[in-house]
Design a protein around this motif. Structure first.
Motif, PDB file in Angstrom:
ATOM      1  N   ARG A   1       0.815  -1.291  -0.021  1.00 51.54           N
ATOM      2  CA  ARG A   1      -0.009  -0.113   0.148  1.00 51.54           C
ATOM      3  C   ARG A   1       0.987   1.234   0.163  1.00 51.54           C
ATOM      4  O   ARG A   1       0.720   2.196  -0.856  1.00 51.54           O
ATOM      5  N   ASP A   2       1.993   1.302   0.952  1.00 52.86           N
ATOM      6  CA  ASP A   2       2.866   2.563   0.960  1.00 52.86           C
ATOM      7  C   ASP A   2       3.543   2.654  -0.260  1.00 52.86           C
ATOM      8  O   ASP A   2       3.891   3.794  -0.710  1.00 52.86           O
ATOM      9  N   VAL A   3       4.173   1.779  -0.813  1.00 51.04           N
ATOM     10  CA  VAL A   3       4.814   1.848  -2.058  1.00 51.04           C
ATOM     11  C   VAL A   3       3.994   2.473  -3.177  1.00 51.04           C
ATOM     12  O   VAL A   3       4.214   3.325  -3.977  1.00 51.04           O
ATOM     13  N   VAL A   4       2.629   1.819  -3.338  1.00 53.95           N
ATOM     14  CA  VAL A   4       1.695   2.444  -4.384  1.00 53.95           C
ATOM     15  C   VAL A   4       1.342   3.913  -3.879  1.00 53.95           C
ATOM     16  O   VAL A   4       1.381   4.883  -4.906  1.00 53.95           O
ATOM     17  N   LYS A   5       1.074   4.228  -2.699  1.00 55.52           N
ATOM     18  CA  LYS A   5       0.911   5.672  -2.446  1.00 55.52           C
ATOM     19  C   LYS A   5       2.153   6.651  -2.644  1.00 55.52           C
ATOM     20  O   LYS A   5       2.118   7.788  -3.074  1.00 55.52           O
ATOM     21  N   ALA A   6       3.388   6.002  -2.426  1.00 54.48           N
ATOM     22  CA  ALA A   6       4.629   7.026  -2.581  1.00 54.48           C
ATOM     23  C   ALA A   6       4.702   7.064  -4.100  1.00 54.48           C
ATOM     24  O   ALA A   6       5.213   8.339  -4.425  1.00 54.48           O
ATOM     25  N   ASP A   7       4.527   6.026  -4.899  1.00 52.52           N
ATOM     26  CA  ASP A   7       4.336   6.212  -6.306  1.00 52.52           C
ATOM     27  C   ASP A   7       3.522   7.297  -6.673  1.00 52.52           C
ATOM     28  O   ASP A   7       3.936   8.085  -7.944  1.00 52.52           O
ATOM     29  N   LEU A   8       2.315   7.388  -6.499  1.00 56.46           N
ATOM     30  CA  LEU A   8       1.278   8.229  -6.735  1.00 56.46           C
ATOM     31  C   LEU A   8       1.937   9.757  -6.257  1.00 56.46           C
ATOM     32  O   LEU A   8       1.381  10.470  -6.893  1.00 56.46           O
ATOM     33  N   ALA A   9       2.104   9.829  -5.113  1.00 52.97           N
ATOM     34  CA  ALA A   9       2.735  11.086  -4.489  1.00 52.97           C
ATOM     35  C   ALA A   9       3.809  11.705  -5.266  1.00 52.97           C
ATOM     36  O   ALA A   9       3.705  12.774  -5.794  1.00 52.97           O
ATOM     37  N   LEU A  10       4.824  10.644  -5.768  1.00 45.58           N
ATOM     38  CA  LEU A  10       5.847  11.283  -6.459  1.00 45.58           C
ATOM     39  C   LEU A  10       5.351  11.776  -8.055  1.00 45.58           C
ATOM     40  O   LEU A  10       5.735  12.685  -8.522  1.00 45.58           O
ATOM     41  N   GLU A  11       4.234  11.072  -8.599  1.00 43.82           N
ATOM     42  CA  GLU A  11       3.670  11.339  -9.701  1.00 43.82           C
ATOM     43  C   GLU A  11       2.950  12.748  -9.715  1.00 43.82           C
ATOM     44  O   GLU A  11       3.057  13.473 -10.690  1.00 43.82           O
ATOM     45  N   ARG A  12       2.547  13.109  -8.654  1.00 44.54           N
ATOM     46  CA  ARG A  12       1.770  14.271  -8.270  1.00 44.54           C
ATOM     47  C   ARG A  12       2.738  15.513  -7.968  1.00 44.54           C
ATOM     48  O   ARG A  12       2.472  16.520  -8.012  1.00 44.54           O
ATOM     49  N   GLY A  13       4.314  15.154  -7.879  1.00 48.16           N
ATOM     50  CA  GLY A  13       5.297  16.077  -7.825  1.00 48.16           C
ATOM     51  C   GLY A  13       5.428  16.193  -6.099  1.00 48.16           C
ATOM     52  O   GLY A  13       6.053  17.160  -5.642  1.00 48.16           O
ATOM     53  N   ASP A  14       5.065  15.371  -5.225  1.00 45.81           N
ATOM     54  CA  ASP A  14       4.925  15.511  -3.879  1.00 45.81           C
ATOM     55  C   ASP A  14       6.182  14.633  -3.582  1.00 45.81           C
ATOM     56  O   ASP A  14       5.912  13.703  -2.765  1.00 45.81           O
ATOM     57  N   GLN A  15       7.459  15.156  -3.515  1.00 42.09           N
ATOM     58  CA  GLN A  15       8.703  14.569  -3.116  1.00 42.09           C
ATOM     59  C   GLN A  15       8.671  14.112  -1.619  1.00 42.09           C
ATOM     60  O   GLN A  15       9.195  13.175  -1.373  1.00 42.09           O
ATOM     61  N   GLU A  16       8.378  15.118  -0.955  1.00 40.54           N
ATOM     62  CA  GLU A  16       8.289  15.021   0.382  1.00 40.54           C
ATOM     63  C   GLU A  16       7.585  13.771   0.976  1.00 40.54           C
ATOM     64  O   GLU A  16       7.908  13.085   1.838  1.00 40.54           O
ATOM     65  N   LEU A  17       6.407  13.483   0.572  1.00 39.20           N
ATOM     66  CA  LEU A  17       5.479  12.673   0.916  1.00 39.20           C
ATOM     67  C   LEU A  17       5.995  11.255   0.320  1.00 39.20           C
ATOM     68  O   LEU A  17       5.898  10.282   1.091  1.00 39.20           O
ATOM     69  N   GLY A  18       6.366  11.292  -0.841  1.00 41.24           N
ATOM     70  CA  GLY A  18       6.809  10.030  -1.458  1.00 41.24           C
ATOM     71  C   GLY A  18       7.994   9.370  -0.872  1.00 41.24           C
ATOM     72  O   GLY A  18       7.945   8.286  -0.562  1.00 41.24           O
ATOM     73  N   ASP A  19       9.110  10.470  -0.446  1.00 39.09           N
ATOM     74  CA  ASP A  19      10.253   9.953   0.264  1.00 39.09           C
ATOM     75  C   ASP A  19       9.811   9.541   1.759  1.00 39.09           C
ATOM     76  O   ASP A  19      10.448   8.362   2.206  1.00 39.09           O
ATOM     77  N   ALA A  20       8.743  10.226   2.422  1.00 41.44           N
ATOM     78  CA  ALA A  20       8.352   9.641   3.688  1.00 41.44           C
ATOM     79  C   ALA A  20       7.777   8.260   3.611  1.00 41.44           C
ATOM     80  O   ALA A  20       7.935   7.375   4.471  1.00 41.44           O
ATOM     81  N   LEU A  21       6.830   8.192   2.797  1.00 38.67           N
ATOM     82  CA  LEU A  21       6.268   6.674   2.498  1.00 38.67           C
ATOM     83  C   LEU A  21       7.536   5.677   2.318  1.00 38.67           C
ATOM     84  O   LEU A  21       7.538   4.451   2.687  1.00 38.67           O
ATOM     85  N   PHE A  22       8.180   6.047   1.386  1.00 38.41           N
ATOM     86  CA  PHE A  22       9.373   4.878   1.134  1.00 38.41           C
ATOM     87  C   PHE A  22      10.295   4.637   2.196  1.00 38.41           C
ATOM     88  O   PHE A  22      10.398   3.491   2.541  1.00 38.41           O
ATOM     89  N   GLY A  23      10.467   5.676   3.294  1.00 37.60           N
ATOM     90  CA  GLY A  23      11.018   5.458   4.373  1.00 37.60           C
ATOM     91  C   GLY A  23      10.159   4.519   5.364  1.00 37.60           C
ATOM     92  O   GLY A  23      10.817   3.888   5.937  1.00 37.60           O
ATOM     93  N   ALA A  24       8.972   4.652   5.243  1.00 41.61           N
ATOM     94  CA  ALA A  24       8.054   3.779   6.101  1.00 41.61           C
ATOM     95  C   ALA A  24       8.459   2.317   5.689  1.00 41.61           C
ATOM     96  O   ALA A  24       8.351   1.526   6.566  1.00 41.61           O
ATOM     97  N   VAL A  25       8.301   2.203   4.397  1.00 44.34           N
ATOM     98  CA  VAL A  25       8.451   0.904   4.012  1.00 44.34           C
ATOM     99  C   VAL A  25       9.688   0.297   4.243  1.00 44.34           C
ATOM    100  O   VAL A  25       9.773  -1.008   4.654  1.00 44.34           O
ATOM    101  N   GLU A  26      10.710   1.028   4.163  1.00 43.70           N
ATOM    102  CA  GLU A  26      12.154   0.578   4.474  1.00 43.70           C
ATOM    103  C   GLU A  26      12.251   0.266   5.924  1.00 43.70           C
ATOM    104  O   GLU A  26      12.894  -0.825   6.411  1.00 43.70           O
ATOM    105  N   GLY A  27      11.522   1.147   6.947  1.00 46.83           N
ATOM    106  CA  GLY A  27      11.667   0.982   8.298  1.00 46.83           C
ATOM    107  C   GLY A  27      10.753  -0.476   8.564  1.00 46.83           C
ATOM    108  O   GLY A  27      11.150  -1.488   9.436  1.00 46.83           O
ATOM    109  N   ARG A  28       9.656  -0.686   8.098  1.00 48.07           N
ATOM    110  CA  ARG A  28       8.969  -1.751   8.201  1.00 48.07           C
ATOM    111  C   ARG A  28       9.574  -3.137   7.689  1.00 48.07           C
ATOM    112  O   ARG A  28       9.641  -4.048   8.367  1.00 48.07           O
TER     113      ARG A  28
END
Length: 149
Positions: free
Chosen positions: A113-140
């Motif tokens: 779920r978080d990878v999909v959300k991160a990809d969508l955030a990056l597509e919208r140009g929201d680098q901060e949210l995309g990076d935060a979601l990818f960080g959450a995936v890495e932490g999990r």
């Protein structure tokens, strides 16, 4: 390795038949593989699958829209545990089921779920949210690796 599962080494779509895939897992050095036949469902939207070789499993995932931008995912899955795992956890079936449901499966789906959300955030140009979601995936993923030790 997939971006959302630290133990899923690969999923390959095979040309020999539509909907045929080959899956490869490696959990703490124990390797599992299987081929599965899948079918896309139209109503409700989703996917059914069943393994045709290797690790025996089958299931269905359905996507029920809750709005134009989100949905609820319902998953039903059954796995016939390989003998090597059954023998390792003899007399502890609830421990194995709890671990599979509340660690491996739950965390995998949350990471997906978080990878999909991160990809969508990056597509919208929201680098901060995309990076935060990818960080959450890495932490999990790191927490899951610790849980497997």
């Amino acid at each position: 390795m997939s971006r959302w599962s630290p133990w899923l080494n690969s999923v390959t779509y095979l040309d020999e038949s539509p909907g045929l895939t080959e899956w490869n897992l490696n959990i703490r050095g124990v390797k599992f593989s299987w081929k599965a036949k899948s079918e896309v469902l139209a109503n409700p939207k989703g996917i059914t699958w069943e393994s045709i070789s290797g690790l025996k499993n089958r299931g269905v995932v359905e996507f029920e829209p809750t709005s134009d931008e989100s949905c609820i995912m319902k998953l039903k899955m059954s796995i016939i545990m390989p003998y090597i795992l059954v023998s390792m956890f003899q007399g502890m079936p609830s421990v194995v089921q709890e671990f599979l449901q509340n660690k491996l499966l739950k965390w995998s789906l949350e990471m997906f779920r978080d990878v999909v959300k991160a990809d969508l955030a990056l597509e919208r140009g929201d680098q901060e949210l995309g990076d935060a979601l990818f960080g959450a995936v890495e932490g999990r993923a790191n927490a899951l690796e610790e849980a497997l030790k």
